[in-house]
Design a protein around this motif. Structure first.
Motif, PDB file in Angstrom:
ATOM      1  N   ARG A 206       0.797  -1.183   0.107  1.00 48.07           N
ATOM      2  CA  ARG A 206      -0.029  -0.097   0.125  1.00 48.07           C
ATOM      3  C   ARG A 206       0.915   1.309  -0.002  1.00 48.07           C
ATOM      4  NH1 ARG A 206      -4.595   1.420   4.411  1.00 48.07           N
ATOM      5  NH2 ARG A 206      -5.962   3.231   3.041  1.00 48.07           N
ATOM      6  N   GLU A 207       0.310   2.333  -0.283  1.00 51.20           N
ATOM      7  CA  GLU A 207       1.059   3.631  -0.398  1.00 51.20           C
ATOM      8  C   GLU A 207       1.314   4.158   0.792  1.00 51.20           C
ATOM      9  OE1 GLU A 207      -0.386   6.543  -3.447  1.00 51.20           O
ATOM     10  OE2 GLU A 207      -1.645   5.150  -4.212  1.00 51.20           O
ATOM     11  N   LEU A 208       2.332   4.804   1.057  1.00 45.23           N
ATOM     12  CA  LEU A 208       2.852   5.364   2.485  1.00 45.23           C
ATOM     13  C   LEU A 208       1.705   6.602   2.953  1.00 45.23           C
ATOM     14  CD1 LEU A 208       6.554   5.332   2.080  1.00 45.23           C
ATOM     15  CD2 LEU A 208       5.217   3.569   3.160  1.00 45.23           C
ATOM     16  N   PRO A 209       1.527   6.614   4.132  1.00 41.24           N
ATOM     17  CA  PRO A 209       0.710   7.791   4.429  1.00 41.24           C
ATOM     18  C   PRO A 209       1.223   9.155   4.282  1.00 41.24           C
ATOM     19  CG  PRO A 209       1.729   6.538   6.621  1.00 41.24           C
ATOM     20  CD  PRO A 209       2.180   5.741   5.176  1.00 41.24           C
ATOM     21  N   GLU A 210       0.266  10.059   4.309  1.00 40.28           N
ATOM     22  CA  GLU A 210       0.620  11.423   3.611  1.00 40.28           C
ATOM     23  C   GLU A 210       0.234  12.474   4.886  1.00 40.28           C
ATOM     24  OE1 GLU A 210      -1.306  11.952   0.241  1.00 40.28           O
ATOM     25  OE2 GLU A 210       0.165  10.828  -1.153  1.00 40.28           O
ATOM     26  N   PHE A 211       1.147  13.292   5.453  1.00 44.22           N
ATOM     27  CA  PHE A 211       0.488  14.381   6.244  1.00 44.22           C
ATOM     28  C   PHE A 211      -0.487  15.380   5.659  1.00 44.22           C
ATOM     29  CE2 PHE A 211       4.113  12.638   8.570  1.00 44.22           C
ATOM     30  CZ  PHE A 211       3.957  12.526  10.020  1.00 44.22           C
ATOM     31  N   ALA A 212      -1.758  15.078   5.981  1.00 42.61           N
ATOM     32  CA  ALA A 212      -2.469  16.211   5.562  1.00 42.61           C
ATOM     33  C   ALA A 212      -2.622  17.403   6.119  1.00 42.61           C
ATOM     34  CB  ALA A 212      -4.051  15.453   5.434  1.00 42.61           C
ATOM     35  N   GLU A 213      -2.396  17.607   7.255  1.00 37.93           N
ATOM     36  CA  GLU A 213      -2.480  18.664   8.126  1.00 37.93           C
ATOM     37  C   GLU A 213      -1.461  18.661   9.521  1.00 37.93           C
ATOM     38  OE1 GLU A 213      -5.947  21.660  10.112  1.00 37.93           O
ATOM     39  OE2 GLU A 213      -6.400  19.941   9.429  1.00 37.93           O
ATOM     40  N   VAL A 214      -1.025  19.675   9.896  1.00 36.47           N
ATOM     41  CA  VAL A 214      -0.033  19.813  10.994  1.00 36.47           C
ATOM     42  C   VAL A 214      -0.362  21.108  11.716  1.00 36.47           C
ATOM     43  CG1 VAL A 214       2.413  19.804  12.142  1.00 36.47           C
ATOM     44  CG2 VAL A 214       1.694  18.408  10.067  1.00 36.47           C
ATOM     45  N   ARG A 215      -0.498  20.968  12.950  1.00 37.82           N
ATOM     46  CA  ARG A 215      -0.691  22.011  14.005  1.00 37.82           C
ATOM     47  C   ARG A 215       0.226  22.399  14.832  1.00 37.82           C
ATOM     48  NH1 ARG A 215      -7.332  22.011  14.761  1.00 37.82           N
ATOM     49  NH2 ARG A 215      -7.919  22.323  12.637  1.00 37.82           N
ATOM     50  N   ASN A 216       0.631  23.781  15.157  1.00 40.97           N
ATOM     51  CA  ASN A 216       1.729  24.148  15.981  1.00 40.97           C
ATOM     52  C   ASN A 216       3.072  23.385  15.896  1.00 40.97           C
ATOM     53  OD1 ASN A 216      -0.348  25.463  17.647  1.00 40.97           O
ATOM     54  ND2 ASN A 216      -1.116  23.548  18.652  1.00 40.97           N
ATOM     55  N   GLY A 257      -5.236   5.143  -1.399  1.00 36.13           N
ATOM     56  CA  GLY A 257      -5.306   3.922  -1.845  1.00 36.13           C
ATOM     57  C   GLY A 257      -6.091   2.977  -0.818  1.00 36.13           C
ATOM     58  N   SER A 258      -5.871   1.744  -1.079  1.00 29.51           N
ATOM     59  CA  SER A 258      -6.454   0.824  -0.120  1.00 29.51           C
ATOM     60  C   SER A 258      -5.411  -0.570  -0.156  1.00 29.51           C
ATOM     61  CB  SER A 258      -7.904   0.091  -0.728  1.00 29.51           C
ATOM     62  OG  SER A 258      -8.420  -0.555   0.030  1.00 29.51           O
ATOM     63  N   GLY A 259      -5.879  -1.510   0.804  1.00 24.26           N
ATOM     64  CA  GLY A 259      -4.920  -2.524   0.944  1.00 24.26           C
ATOM     65  C   GLY A 259      -5.502  -3.743   1.701  1.00 24.26           C
TER      66      GLY A 259
END
Length: 336
Positions: A206-216, A257-259
């Protein structure tokens, strides 16, 4: 009888005569940079060592070679860990190496050793609050992790996870689709400016996770091993923390994606925390038949405890771990 002082040496001439020749005066002590003097005065050890290495102009490979010439074998990786605060010299040979480092780097005697303090207690009777697991032990089945962490310079980011809240969302295939994490962090040393995050998956296809949002914080470097899969990320804090100061960091991961259907989710702790809250939201079309709250010594270890957890009519389950010690805390489920 002639007495020979420390400032005098004996020279053998071509004619066999012996003459008393004054030794040359020792060179004046090297003036240390202000940054190094401040680090030696106030610590911590890793800051002083880092400043001393930079002031010397020597590479870690050269320092290792000179230590070996003195009979002390210390790897370049260990020197790098000391320099970055990843670990500290605890064993007698390591302390001997620090003594030699003072000499090699032109530091006053005890300049570095005094910053180490007494040796930390070890063994089974150590107070629980002082227990700290090596990252490699916590993730011991992941052979590529040490190299990935070394590329980022350190596995110990100097932050205590006071509290953590992980909220997972699964899709209709039973795979992780989204993770939102909220961390309460406390600096355990001076000048802490980043948080290191280790993420592991269950499906190498499966594709690696992505950072969609980061705070502070803001996203820094990423290192990964797709064969595991494994991701190591650094998050730069909005401000540099002094020892004892706290901050809140929140980030959201999207799993593209899916896995294969997931079977667990959780978090590893190197040091004791105060509170860990873990929740998972299952898709209405993919709700497991059983869910367990588990604790284990490592990310891939067999659970030392497993207790049933209620799955609500809305397909949600959660677990609250109070005062979790070093190890792995998770929710695991069965689909059939």
């Amino acid at each position: 009888m002639v007495s020979i002082s420390d400032r005098t040496r004996v020279r053998q001439t071509d004619q066999g005569q012996r003459l008393l020749v004054p030794n040359p005066a020792p060179p004046p002590p090297r003036e240390l940079p202000a940054e190094l003097l401040d680090a030696l005065r106030n610590g911590p050890f890793e800051a002083a060592l880092d400043a001393a290495v930079r002031a010397s102009g020597l590479s870690l490979e050269r320092i290792q070679h000179r230590l070996a010439e003195r009979g002390v074998e210390i790897s370049v990786t260990t020197l790098s860990y000391w320099r970055r605060g990843r670990s500290r010299p605890e064993r007698p040979q390591s302390r001997q190496a620090v003594r030699l480092l003072e000499e090699l780097l032109g530091i006053p005697t005890d300049g570095l050793v005094s910053l180490l303090g007494p040796r930390r207690p070890r063994g089974r009777w150590v107070n629980r609050g002082t227990e700290v697991l090596e990252t490699e032990h916590l993730w011991r089945e992941y052979a590529s992790l040490p190299e990935l962490l070394a590329e980022l310079g350190s596995t110990d980011d100097g932050l205590l996870r006071v509290a953590a809240h992980d909220a997972y969302e699964l899709d209709a295939q039973g795979t992780a689709a989204r993770l939102t994490t909220r961390l309460t962090l406390q600096a355990t040393r001076e000048r802490v400016d980043r948080c290191v995050v280790v993420l592991s998956g269950e499906d190498p296809d499966r594709e690696l996770p992505e950072f969609a949002e980061v705070r502070n914080a803001r996203l820094g470097r990423l290192r990964s091993d797709r064969s595991v899969p494994l991701v190591v990320a650094e998050l730069f804090l909005d401000r540099t923390l002094s020892a004892g100061e706290t901050t809140l960091v929140e980030y959201t991961l999207r799993f593209p994606g899916s896995g294969r259907p997931s079977r667990e989710c959780g978090r590893g702790f190197r040091a004791p925390a105060r509170l860990y809250t873990l929740e998972v939201a299952f898709h209405p079309d993919a709700v497991p038949v059983r869910c367990l709250r588990c604790s284990s010594a490592a990310a891939t270890g067999e659970p030392v405890s497993a207790e049933p957890v209620w799955i609500s009519a809305a397909g949600r389950a959660h677990a609250v771990f109070e005062d979790p010690g070093p190890g792995f805390r998770a929710l695991r489920w069965e689909w059939h």
